[in-house]
Design a protein around this motif. Sequence first.
Motif, PDB file in Angstrom:
ATOM      1  N   PRO A  90       2.024  -7.137  14.742  1.00 48.72           N
ATOM      2  CA  PRO A  90       1.658  -8.369  15.442  1.00 48.72           C
ATOM      3  C   PRO A  90       0.234  -8.815  15.094  1.00 48.72           C
ATOM      4  N   ALA A  91       0.014 -10.127  15.172  1.00 43.09           N
ATOM      5  CA  ALA A  91      -1.319 -10.674  14.915  1.00 43.09           C
ATOM      6  C   ALA A  91      -2.103 -10.618  16.226  1.00 43.09           C
ATOM      7  N   GLU A  92      -2.831  -9.513  16.412  1.00 45.33           N
ATOM      8  CA  GLU A  92      -3.629  -9.341  17.625  1.00 45.33           C
ATOM      9  C   GLU A  92      -5.081  -9.133  17.254  1.00 45.33           C
ATOM     10  N   GLU A  93      -5.968  -9.865  17.936  1.00 39.56           N
ATOM     11  CA  GLU A  93      -7.395  -9.757  17.670  1.00 39.56           C
ATOM     12  C   GLU A  93      -7.846  -8.301  17.844  1.00 39.56           C
ATOM     13  N   GLY A  94      -8.622  -7.801  16.867  1.00 43.48           N
ATOM     14  CA  GLY A  94      -9.135  -6.436  16.928  1.00 43.48           C
ATOM     15  C   GLY A  94      -8.254  -5.422  16.226  1.00 43.48           C
ATOM     16  N   ALA A  95      -6.997  -5.803  15.932  1.00 46.65           N
ATOM     17  CA  ALA A  95      -6.088  -4.874  15.253  1.00 46.65           C
ATOM     18  C   ALA A  95      -6.515  -4.689  13.803  1.00 46.65           C
ATOM     19  N   ILE A  96      -6.267  -3.487  13.279  1.00 48.79           N
ATOM     20  CA  ILE A  96      -6.521  -3.214  11.871  1.00 48.79           C
ATOM     21  C   ILE A  96      -5.165  -3.197  11.179  1.00 48.79           C
ATOM     22  N   VAL A  97      -5.031  -4.032  10.161  1.00 45.65           N
ATOM     23  CA  VAL A  97      -3.757  -4.197   9.470  1.00 45.65           C
ATOM     24  C   VAL A  97      -3.956  -3.862   7.991  1.00 45.65           C
ATOM     25  N   ALA A  98      -3.018  -3.114   7.415  1.00 42.10           N
ATOM     26  CA  ALA A  98      -3.083  -2.790   5.987  1.00 42.10           C
ATOM     27  C   ALA A  98      -2.273  -3.823   5.207  1.00 42.10           C
ATOM     28  N   PHE A  99      -2.895  -4.427   4.222  1.00 44.07           N
ATOM     29  CA  PHE A  99      -2.236  -5.402   3.359  1.00 44.07           C
ATOM     30  C   PHE A  99      -2.049  -4.754   1.999  1.00 44.07           C
ATOM     31  N   THR A 100      -0.837  -4.797   1.473  1.00 42.17           N
ATOM     32  CA  THR A 100      -0.556  -4.196   0.168  1.00 42.17           C
ATOM     33  C   THR A 100      -1.059  -5.125  -0.930  1.00 42.17           C
ATOM     34  N   GLN A 101      -1.848  -4.556  -1.821  1.00 39.53           N
ATOM     35  CA  GLN A 101      -2.422  -5.300  -2.945  1.00 39.53           C
ATOM     36  C   GLN A 101      -1.411  -5.342  -4.097  1.00 39.53           C
ATOM     37  N   PRO A 102      -1.644  -6.236  -5.074  1.00 44.49           N
ATOM     38  CA  PRO A 102      -0.738  -6.303  -6.233  1.00 44.49           C
ATOM     39  C   PRO A 102      -0.599  -4.968  -6.971  1.00 44.49           C
ATOM     40  N   ASP A 103      -1.660  -4.117  -6.928  1.00 47.61           N
ATOM     41  CA  ASP A 103      -1.569  -2.824  -7.623  1.00 47.61           C
ATOM     42  C   ASP A 103      -0.899  -1.742  -6.776  1.00 47.61           C
ATOM     43  N   GLY A 104      -0.436  -2.117  -5.563  1.00 50.15           N
ATOM     44  CA  GLY A 104       0.281  -1.172  -4.712  1.00 50.15           C
ATOM     45  C   GLY A 104      -0.576  -0.445  -3.698  1.00 50.15           C
ATOM     46  N   THR A 105      -1.911  -0.569  -3.819  1.00 48.10           N
ATOM     47  CA  THR A 105      -2.778   0.090  -2.840  1.00 48.10           C
ATOM     48  C   THR A 105      -2.870  -0.756  -1.581  1.00 48.10           C
TER      49      THR A 105
END
Length: 146
Positions: A90-105
Amino acid sequence: MSIQNGSEVIFHFSIKLSDGSVADSTKVNGKPAKLTIGDGSLTPGFEACLMGLEAGKEASFTLEPEQAFGQPNPDNIYFVDKDKFGAEVPAEEGAIVAFTQPDGTDLPGVIRDVAGQSVTVDFNHPLAGQTLIFDVEIIEVNTATH
């Protein structure tokens, strides 16, 4: 033997904010950190603090943001469409979210604001812009094995 470039070092450390609150510490789980000076595990500013210390020594250093994690970079703040988030993330203020980069990291980002369909995500290091206190206790120093 004192710490130099290439030394393998086993040490406990704490990183504190200027108000004294602890941001990170190896003492929480009782497991010291192990690294080789110059391997990129620490920023050059943190490594510079360790140079010349010996096993059994304790020291405390105050690092300005430029010596630690730098100043926040406005280019590292992105506006993401709220549709990219869902029940699992969910999009919640203060949350830490991991976004996958094009290289997979994965790249972690902190949600700073949610306004309508726009979600502000900050990819700066969470301690960027902070003056930090770096406390170290050197346990063991070994020479480089090359």
